[in-house]
Enzyme design. Structure first.
Site, mmCIF file in Angstrom:
data_model
loop_
_atom_site.group_PDB
_atom_site.id
_atom_site.type_symbol
_atom_site.label_atom_id
_atom_site.label_comp_id
_atom_site.label_asym_id
_atom_site.label_seq_id
_atom_site.Cartn_x
_atom_site.Cartn_y
_atom_site.Cartn_z
ATOM 1 N N GLY A 240 -21.252 13.697 23.260
ATOM 2 C CA GLY A 240 -21.442 13.583 21.818
ATOM 3 C C GLY A 240 -20.618 14.517 20.968
ATOM 4 O O GLY A 240 -20.614 14.382 19.740
ATOM 5 N N GLU A 274 -21.679 15.490 29.550
ATOM 6 C CA GLU A 274 -21.119 14.136 29.659
ATOM 7 C C GLU A 274 -20.171 13.812 28.498
ATOM 8 O O GLU A 274 -20.385 12.852 27.766
ATOM 9 C CB GLU A 274 -22.269 13.104 29.641
ATOM 10 C CG GLU A 274 -23.371 13.332 30.646
ATOM 11 C CD GLU A 274 -24.604 12.434 30.412
ATOM 12 O OE1 GLU A 274 -24.718 11.832 29.314
ATOM 13 O OE2 GLU A 274 -25.431 12.338 31.318
ATOM 14 N N ARG A 277 -15.774 10.947 24.145
ATOM 15 C CA ARG A 277 -14.844 10.964 23.026
ATOM 16 C C ARG A 277 -13.981 12.227 22.994
ATOM 17 O O ARG A 277 -12.758 12.154 22.816
ATOM 18 C CB ARG A 277 -15.646 10.860 21.723
ATOM 19 C CG ARG A 277 -14.807 10.648 20.479
ATOM 20 C CD ARG A 277 -15.672 10.743 19.221
ATOM 21 N NE ARG A 277 -16.820 9.862 19.263
ATOM 22 C CZ ARG A 277 -16.819 8.595 18.878
ATOM 23 N NH1 ARG A 277 -15.717 8.057 18.424
ATOM 24 N NH2 ARG A 277 -17.925 7.854 18.943
ATOM 25 N N CYS A 344 -9.038 -14.099 12.115
ATOM 26 C CA CYS A 344 -9.634 -14.822 10.989
ATOM 27 C C CYS A 344 -11.014 -14.279 10.662
ATOM 28 O O CYS A 344 -12.031 -14.949 10.870
ATOM 29 C CB CYS A 344 -9.666 -16.306 11.302
ATOM 30 S SG CYS A 344 -8.004 -16.916 11.589
ATOM 31 N N GLU A 345 -11.060 -13.052 10.206
ATOM 32 C CA GLU A 345 -12.282 -12.392 9.758
ATOM 33 C C GLU A 345 -11.853 -11.422 8.651
ATOM 34 O O GLU A 345 -10.865 -10.694 8.820
ATOM 35 C CB GLU A 345 -12.906 -11.527 10.870
ATOM 36 C CG GLU A 345 -13.281 -12.229 12.134
ATOM 37 C CD GLU A 345 -14.685 -12.816 12.114
ATOM 38 O OE1 GLU A 345 -15.437 -12.519 11.153
ATOM 39 O OE2 GLU A 345 -14.994 -13.594 13.014
ATOM 40 N N TYR A 372 -12.991 4.699 22.865
ATOM 41 C CA TYR A 372 -13.627 3.521 22.269
ATOM 42 C C TYR A 372 -12.596 2.635 21.568
ATOM 43 O O TYR A 372 -12.859 2.047 20.537
ATOM 44 C CB TYR A 372 -14.771 3.950 21.324
ATOM 45 C CG TYR A 372 -15.763 4.839 22.031
ATOM 46 C CD1 TYR A 372 -16.605 4.314 23.013
ATOM 47 C CD2 TYR A 372 -15.828 6.210 21.775
ATOM 48 C CE1 TYR A 372 -17.489 5.127 23.700
ATOM 49 C CE2 TYR A 372 -16.714 7.028 22.463
ATOM 50 C CZ TYR A 372 -17.541 6.480 23.418
ATOM 51 O OH TYR A 372 -18.412 7.283 24.111
HETATM 52 C C1 LIG Z 1 -21.746 7.345 25.275
HETATM 53 C C2 LIG Z 1 -22.421 8.336 26.099
HETATM 54 C C3 LIG Z 1 -21.817 9.568 26.350
HETATM 55 C C4 LIG Z 1 -20.503 9.988 25.758
HETATM 56 O O1 LIG Z 1 -20.601 10.169 24.390
HETATM 57 P P1 LIG Z 1 -19.341 10.788 23.584
HETATM 58 O O2 LIG Z 1 -19.817 10.814 22.196
HETATM 59 O O3 LIG Z 1 -18.220 9.850 23.795
HETATM 60 O O4 LIG Z 1 -19.089 12.134 24.146
HETATM 61 C C5 LIG Z 1 -22.479 10.458 27.169
HETATM 62 N N1 LIG Z 1 -23.677 10.149 27.722
HETATM 63 C C6 LIG Z 1 -24.288 8.955 27.498
HETATM 64 C C7 LIG Z 1 -25.585 8.676 28.127
HETATM 65 C C8 LIG Z 1 -23.681 8.010 26.680
HETATM 66 O O5 LIG Z 1 -24.292 6.844 26.455
#
Ligand SMILES: *Cc1c(COP(=O)(O)O)cnc(C)c1O
Length: 418
Positions: A240, A274, A277, A344-345, A372
């Site tokens: 995140g 995790e 991004r 076409c949107e 993404y």
């Molecule tokens: C999407 C996701 C992430 C990665 O999120 P980022 O914002 O890309 O770092 C990590 N853990 C879980 C469970 C996710 O669904």
């Protein structure tokens, strides 16, 4: 953006190669990734976590190209996956299943079996029903399933509603109170091994506060669990961390990790994270070619060969992404343009009201496209998906061929009278 810089000749470079040249060589739409930035990003996270035992699990869904997964694996990354398909990609790319954490609200029996047989590190359990299912599947395979409960700490990540995941109105995770009961229940299940605890509260967070609030709530839960003699081996703080698209000031990986390290001091917990991004967004650009410019009644259009099927973030989240001319040495009149694609949107745009000096045949570069971007692309309007290349110094290598027309109807069958 580091390793995507403009030189004194007016041209944007991807590491040592002019983006114009890459666009001519490989065609457009084209995703270009910097091996150096990817490497620096992973090493940055990994180093920032030094001082505690840790595992950086790259969130595969941000960009799941085999070459990117393979590079991450080589650097020592673990992986956060959300489907059996992502697990298959990790294995194919040479990643270690023993470093895989598996999130997602709808794991099927087949997916759970697949992950158990490969011996993943941990299932991040998102509901009571899922814990029962994992226990049953593990029993049928005569295995013990390692689990964390994904806690929904009910904190506002302060991000776009579609990428906020830690509120009680979201489908993700288990509320704290029920998580406590679920852990107690888990201790009674024969084929479950409690490994850790997990949360993931949203994406593109630009402040540490929501991370801190979530962790505080989880630490209280960990204390309660310890009183019940439920001991955890790791804490997974999710992903995140935000990146710069425009003028955001996200915390650095160091500040992000320091915050966790301070709060986890004296606790014997392995730190798992995790990031998706923050690992790949600023390691990639998307190159489009201007097909036409068109004067409108109130604004002008720059019509490019690249569309929402290639990059959906502006259409889906109203995301603002920086778009620049690949070559500013060209003499062009400046206009305010909406940069739109062929689909076409009306929602098919890459950027709105941008000052650009551009003419038919020129290339435009969209920054921050590594996360993404390709991963969310589709074949809508029967458009073949873009090519992807990796660059390092003055070398480039294709990591996904541009699709061919026949790929569009692969798996389909012609009409036959029934
Ligand atoms: C999407 C996701 C992430 C990665 O999120 P980022 O914002 O890309 O770092 C990590 N853990 C879980 C469970 C996710 O669904």
């Amino acid at each position: 953006m580091k390793n995507f810089e403009r030189k004194s000749d007016g041209k944007l470079y991807a590491d040592g190669i002019a983006i114009n040249d890459l666009a001519k060589q490989y065609g457009t739409p084209l995703y270009i990734y910097s091996q150096k930035t990817l490497t620096d990003n992973f090493n940055g996270f990994n180093k920032a976590a030094d001082g505690v035992e840790h595992l950086v699990c790259y969130a595969v869904k941000a960009n799941s190209n085999l070459a990117i997964l393979g590079l991450m694996a080589k650097l020592g990354a673990g992986f956060d996956i959300v489907s059996g398909g992502e697990l298959a990609r990790v294995v194919e790319a040479g990643g270690d299943p023993k470093k895989v954490v598996y999130s997602g609200v709808a794991k099927s029996v087949a997916e759970i079996e697949y992950a158990l047989n490969l011996g993943i590190l941990c299932f991040n359990v998102e509901s009571e029903a899922e814990l029962e299912r994992i226990n049953e599947v593990a029993k049928s395979l005569n295995k013990k399933a390692p689990i964390s409960v994904r806690v929904n700490p009910d904190v506002d990540a302060g991000t776009h509603p579609y990428i906020s995941t830690g509120l009680k109105t979201n489908k993700f995770g288990v509320p704290i109170e029920r998580a406590f009961l679920l852990y107690k229940h888990a201790t009674t299940l024969s084929n479950i091994e409690i490994k850790g605890i997990d949360c993931h509260i949203g994406s593109q967070l630009t402040s540490l506060q929501p991370f801190s609030d979530a962790l505080d709530r989880i630490l209280l839960l960990i204390d309660r669990l310890e009183k019940e003699n439920i001991k955890l081996h790791h804490i997974d703080v999710g992903g995140g961390l935000g990146v710069v698209y425009k003028d955001e000031v996200p915390p650095t990986p160091e500040a992000y990790m320091d915050n966790f390290k301070a709060k986890l001091k004296g606790r014997n917990l392995v730190l798992v994270c995790e990031p998706g991004r923050a690992m790949v967004a600023n390691a990639g650009v998307l190159v489009a070619k201007c097909e036409y410019t068109k004067a409108g009644e109130v604004r002008d259009f720059c019509i490019v060969d690249t569309a929402m099927n290639d990059m959906i973030r502006p259409s889906l989240y109203s995301a603002w992404m920086n778009i620049e001319e690949a070559d500013r040495s060209l003499t062009r009149d400046e206009h305010v343009y909406d940069i739109v694609g062929p689909i076409c949107e009306t929602g098919d745009f890459l950027g709105k009201e941008r000052n650009l000096k551009v003419a038919s045949g020129d290339y435009l570069v969209m920054f921050g496209a590594g996360a993404y971007g390709f991963a969310m692309s589709s074949n809508y309007n029967s458009r073949v998906r873009a090519a992807e290349v990796m660059v390092k110094d003055d070398k480039s290598k294709i990591i996904r061929d541009r699709e061919e027309l026949k790929d569009l109807w692969n798996h389909e069958h012609k009409f036959e009278e029934l």
